[in-house]
Design an enzyme around this catalytic site. Structure first.
Site, PDB file in Angstrom:
ATOM      1  N   PHE A 128      -6.898 -23.396 105.146  1.00 30.13           N
ATOM      2  CA  PHE A 128      -6.618 -24.923 105.555  1.00 30.13           C
ATOM      3  C   PHE A 128      -5.284 -25.023 106.037  1.00 30.13           C
ATOM      4  O   PHE A 128      -4.345 -24.728 105.117  1.00 30.13           O
ATOM      5  CB  PHE A 128      -7.116 -25.798 104.507  1.00 30.13           C
ATOM      6  CG  PHE A 128      -7.262 -27.260 104.742  1.00 30.13           C
ATOM      7  CD1 PHE A 128      -8.090 -27.265 105.812  1.00 30.13           C
ATOM      8  CD2 PHE A 128      -6.125 -27.954 104.301  1.00 30.13           C
ATOM      9  CE1 PHE A 128      -8.098 -28.924 106.306  1.00 30.13           C
ATOM     10  CE2 PHE A 128      -6.267 -29.525 104.693  1.00 30.13           C
ATOM     11  CZ  PHE A 128      -7.236 -29.763 105.505  1.00 30.13           C
ATOM     12  N   ASP A 207      -8.304 -21.870  96.506  1.00 31.03           N
ATOM     13  CA  ASP A 207      -8.474 -23.156  96.649  1.00 31.03           C
ATOM     14  C   ASP A 207     -10.069 -23.488  96.600  1.00 31.03           C
ATOM     15  O   ASP A 207     -10.657 -22.848  97.595  1.00 31.03           O
ATOM     16  CB  ASP A 207      -8.002 -23.657  98.213  1.00 31.03           C
ATOM     17  CG  ASP A 207      -8.254 -25.199  98.303  1.00 31.03           C
ATOM     18  OD1 ASP A 207      -9.104 -25.650  98.091  1.00 31.03           O
ATOM     19  OD2 ASP A 207      -7.494 -25.645  99.305  1.00 31.03           O
ATOM     20  N   TYR A 232     -13.289 -35.114  96.665  1.00 35.01           N
ATOM     21  CA  TYR A 232     -14.049 -36.078  97.466  1.00 35.01           C
ATOM     22  C   TYR A 232     -14.968 -35.534  98.521  1.00 35.01           C
ATOM     23  O   TYR A 232     -15.644 -36.223  99.139  1.00 35.01           O
ATOM     24  CB  TYR A 232     -12.875 -36.956  98.174  1.00 35.01           C
ATOM     25  CG  TYR A 232     -11.818 -36.232  98.989  1.00 35.01           C
ATOM     26  CD1 TYR A 232     -12.053 -35.449  99.987  1.00 35.01           C
ATOM     27  CD2 TYR A 232     -10.377 -36.316  98.399  1.00 35.01           C
ATOM     28  CE1 TYR A 232     -10.981 -34.748 100.483  1.00 35.01           C
ATOM     29  CE2 TYR A 232      -9.491 -35.442  98.786  1.00 35.01           C
ATOM     30  CZ  TYR A 232      -9.671 -34.731  99.990  1.00 35.01           C
ATOM     31  OH  TYR A 232      -8.652 -33.941 100.499  1.00 35.01           O
ATOM     32  N   LYS A 233     -15.098 -34.134  98.305  1.00 40.50           N
ATOM     33  CA  LYS A 233     -16.104 -33.324  99.364  1.00 40.50           C
ATOM     34  C   LYS A 233     -17.430 -33.346  98.370  1.00 40.50           C
ATOM     35  O   LYS A 233     -17.963 -34.279  98.191  1.00 40.50           O
ATOM     36  CB  LYS A 233     -15.578 -32.133  99.662  1.00 40.50           C
ATOM     37  CG  LYS A 233     -14.398 -32.299 100.359  1.00 40.50           C
ATOM     38  CD  LYS A 233     -13.603 -30.912 100.705  1.00 40.50           C
ATOM     39  CE  LYS A 233     -12.244 -30.636 101.317  1.00 40.50           C
ATOM     40  NZ  LYS A 233     -12.470 -31.428 102.511  1.00 40.50           N
ATOM     41  N   ARG A 386     -19.291 -29.460 112.977  1.00 41.44           N
ATOM     42  CA  ARG A 386     -19.196 -28.812 111.632  1.00 41.44           C
ATOM     43  C   ARG A 386     -20.556 -29.831 110.897  1.00 41.44           C
ATOM     44  O   ARG A 386     -20.445 -30.867 110.784  1.00 41.44           O
ATOM     45  CB  ARG A 386     -18.264 -28.963 110.821  1.00 41.44           C
ATOM     46  CG  ARG A 386     -18.012 -28.090 109.703  1.00 41.44           C
ATOM     47  CD  ARG A 386     -16.573 -28.171 109.093  1.00 41.44           C
ATOM     48  NE  ARG A 386     -16.012 -29.254 108.636  1.00 41.44           N
ATOM     49  CZ  ARG A 386     -15.035 -29.503 108.006  1.00 41.44           C
ATOM     50  NH1 ARG A 386     -14.380 -28.808 107.465  1.00 41.44           N
ATOM     51  NH2 ARG A 386     -14.558 -30.914 107.577  1.00 41.44           N
TER      52      ARG A 386
HETATM   53  C1  LIG Z   1      -9.612 -26.452 101.913  1.00 43.40           C
HETATM   54  C2  LIG Z   1      -8.677 -27.728 101.560  1.00 43.40           C
HETATM   55  N1  LIG Z   1      -7.345 -27.507 101.054  1.00 43.40           N
HETATM   56  C3  LIG Z   1      -6.490 -28.819 101.016  1.00 43.40           C
HETATM   57  C4  LIG Z   1      -6.999 -30.035 101.294  1.00 43.40           C
HETATM   58  C5  LIG Z   1      -5.992 -31.020 101.292  1.00 43.40           C
HETATM   59  O1  LIG Z   1      -6.435 -31.934 100.114  1.00 43.40           O
HETATM   60  P1  LIG Z   1      -5.509 -33.050  99.959  1.00 43.40           P
HETATM   61  O2  LIG Z   1      -5.363 -33.942 101.323  1.00 43.40           O
HETATM   62  O3  LIG Z   1      -6.219 -33.943  98.859  1.00 43.40           O
HETATM   63  O4  LIG Z   1      -4.167 -32.561  99.377  1.00 43.40           O
HETATM   64  C6  LIG Z   1      -8.137 -30.164 101.955  1.00 43.40           C
HETATM   65  C7  LIG Z   1      -8.409 -31.483 102.786  1.00 43.40           C
HETATM   66  O5  LIG Z   1      -9.604 -31.492 103.240  1.00 43.40           O
HETATM   67  C8  LIG Z   1      -9.044 -28.966 102.242  1.00 43.40           C
HETATM   68  O6  LIG Z   1     -10.183 -28.823 102.931  1.00 43.40           O
END
Ligand SMILES: Cc1ncc(COP(=O)(O)O)c(C=O)c1O
Length: 426
Positions: A128, A207, A232-233, A386
């Site tokens: 990400f 992550d 939140y996912k 997706r």
């Molecule tokens: C794999 C991954 N890491 C990190 C994040 C970022 O999370 P946050 O915005 O809560 O910091 C996301 C957000 O969708 C994500 O999909």
């Protein structure tokens, strides 16, 4: 034998689904709407609304400041203990706090400081991007000549384990990866990666945003060092719900967080003028936790714990495989290709379908009006639709209807009516 493309086949699979009653635990969108974006924002569990009502009216409205001692102060640890059961960690190894990005920052800075002689962070091109930005910012702040090495992907979908193995060297401080890639859903072998990193004396920081709540994770068995993830996912905690972080117990006292706040000290109400880190996970807390968002998360976690991760993974594999089978039959002939691993063991719970007109097809899916069915997936540049599978509420008939709808949009050129201009959130 029912033909797999027949709706009766989907109906039969739903009838046999041991998790099918869980769908009733969620607030459902209009009957005409199919939600396939639980990998981005999980649906609302009914009990979350009740819990929020209670927290707002009773705990905040009536109990007021007394609620801190009565229940709020322990929430980050109590929720962390619940998440620990979903990710195979000890209850005192997980804390709910801040955003995933912030938690990643806290951990990478602390970890790099523990490996002063090593200058490389190893990640991959599928990670990400915000995670990579956080790593870059941490390196910039430390100013100690660190560099990031990104493992390439030959097919844009997966990472070769032997390539990864070869890139871990004596200079690697931390291997920092998403266990499931946000775009392709490629799934790493956590145990193999962690073992290889440890053999070279490096830490691993995972992550888990796209893997927690959807597949079995055993951080303790892998002896993983650190992890972060969103709630939140697939954890259904609600928009902007606070994130979590994991640190293996024996590392907790060694890592010094870079953000020193009063919630991370042992005796915060003694108001000492100098910072002393609390022992255990508490040292990673910084400021006052967002109680309303935390309250909403608890019943959502309880639902996942009740369902159990093994049946969830079983259904997820069955559903993503079914989706791919329909895509092969119905969509491949009109220019779609699979943007996710075919092998179920290497795949998370979403499937990316690639098409040169993916963005406009997505708009056509989302902006349809009845009697057309409305499908809510998301778009990830440059050309991925997706489609997220969340087994607690996704039905086989939803997958069937969504795939039929995509086929129709393309065969009738319906997407041509939509603008290719990208909205702010895609
Ligand atoms: C794999 C991954 N890491 C990190 C994040 C970022 O999370 P946050 O915005 O809560 O910091 C996301 C957000 O969708 C994500 O999909």
């Amino acid at each position: 034998m029912i033909e797999h493309t027949a709706i009766d086949y989907a109906i039969t699979l739903d009838e046999k689904d041991p998790l099918r009653s869980f769908r009733d635990e969620f607030v459902l969108p209009d009957e005409n709407t199919i939600y396939l974006d639980g990998n981005s924002l999980g649906m609302l569990p009914r009990l979350c609304a009740d819990r929020l009502h209670e927290t707002i009216h009773h705990e905040w409205g009536n109990r007021l400041i007394r609620s801190w001692n009565e229940s709020w102060i322990d929430l980050p640890r109590r929720l962390g203990a619940k998440i620990a059961h979903l990710i195979g960690a000890g209850e005192d190894e997980v804390l709910v706090c801040d955003a995933t990005s912030i938690n990643l920052f806290k951990l990478i800075v602390a970890a790099l400081r523990l490996k002063p002689g090593r200058k490389t962070i190893l990640s991959d091109v599928l990670n990400f991007p915000s995670d990579l930005y956080i790593l870059q910012g941490a390196m910039d702040l430390l100013g100690q000549g660190h560099r990031i090495e990104l493992i390439p992907s030959l097919d844009g979908i997966s990472i070769a384990q032997d390539d990864l193995d070869a890139r871990i060297t004596e200079d690697t401080a931390v291997v920092c990866l998403s266990q499931v890639a946000f775009k392709s859903a490629y799934l790493y072998d956590m145990e193999a990666v962690t073992r290889r990193a440890h053999a070279a004396g490096a830490y691993v920081l995972w992550d888990l945003s796209h893997s927690a709540g959807i597949l079995p994770i055993n951080l303790s068995a892998c002896q993983a060092d650190m992890a972060v993830g969103c709630t939140y996912k697939y954890l259904n905690g609600g928009p902007g719900a606070p994130a979590y972080m994991y640190v293996r117990q024996d590392l907790q006292e060694q890592l010094i967080p870079p953000l020193w706040g009063w919630f991370g000290t042992e005796k915060q109400f003694e108001f000492a003028l100098n910072y002393t880190p609390a022992s255990g996970m508490q040292r990673f807390q910084v400021g006052t936790p967002p109680i309303l968002s935390m309250a909403a998360l608890e019943p959502a976690l309880d639902l996942l714990l009740k369902a159990g991760i093994d049946p969830i993974r079983q259904k997820s594999v069955q559903q993503t495989s079914y989706l791919i089978e329909l895509a092969d039959r119905w969509l491949a002939p009109s220019g779609f290709s699979l943007g996710s691993p075919r092998q179920a063991e290497r795949r998370g719970s979403h499937v990316s379908l690639r098409h040169p007109e993916a963005y406009r097809i997505c708009r056509a899916l989302i902006e349809a009006s009845p009697p057309e069915v409305i499908v809510l997936p998301d778009f990830r540049a440059p050309d991925n639709i997706r489609l997220g599978i969340a087994p607690l509420y996704t039905r086989f008939i939803d997958i069937h209807a969504a795939m039929q709808r995509i086929r129709e949009i393309v065969s009738k050129n319906e997407y041509l009516k939509y603008s290719a201009h990208r909205q702010q959130v895609t």
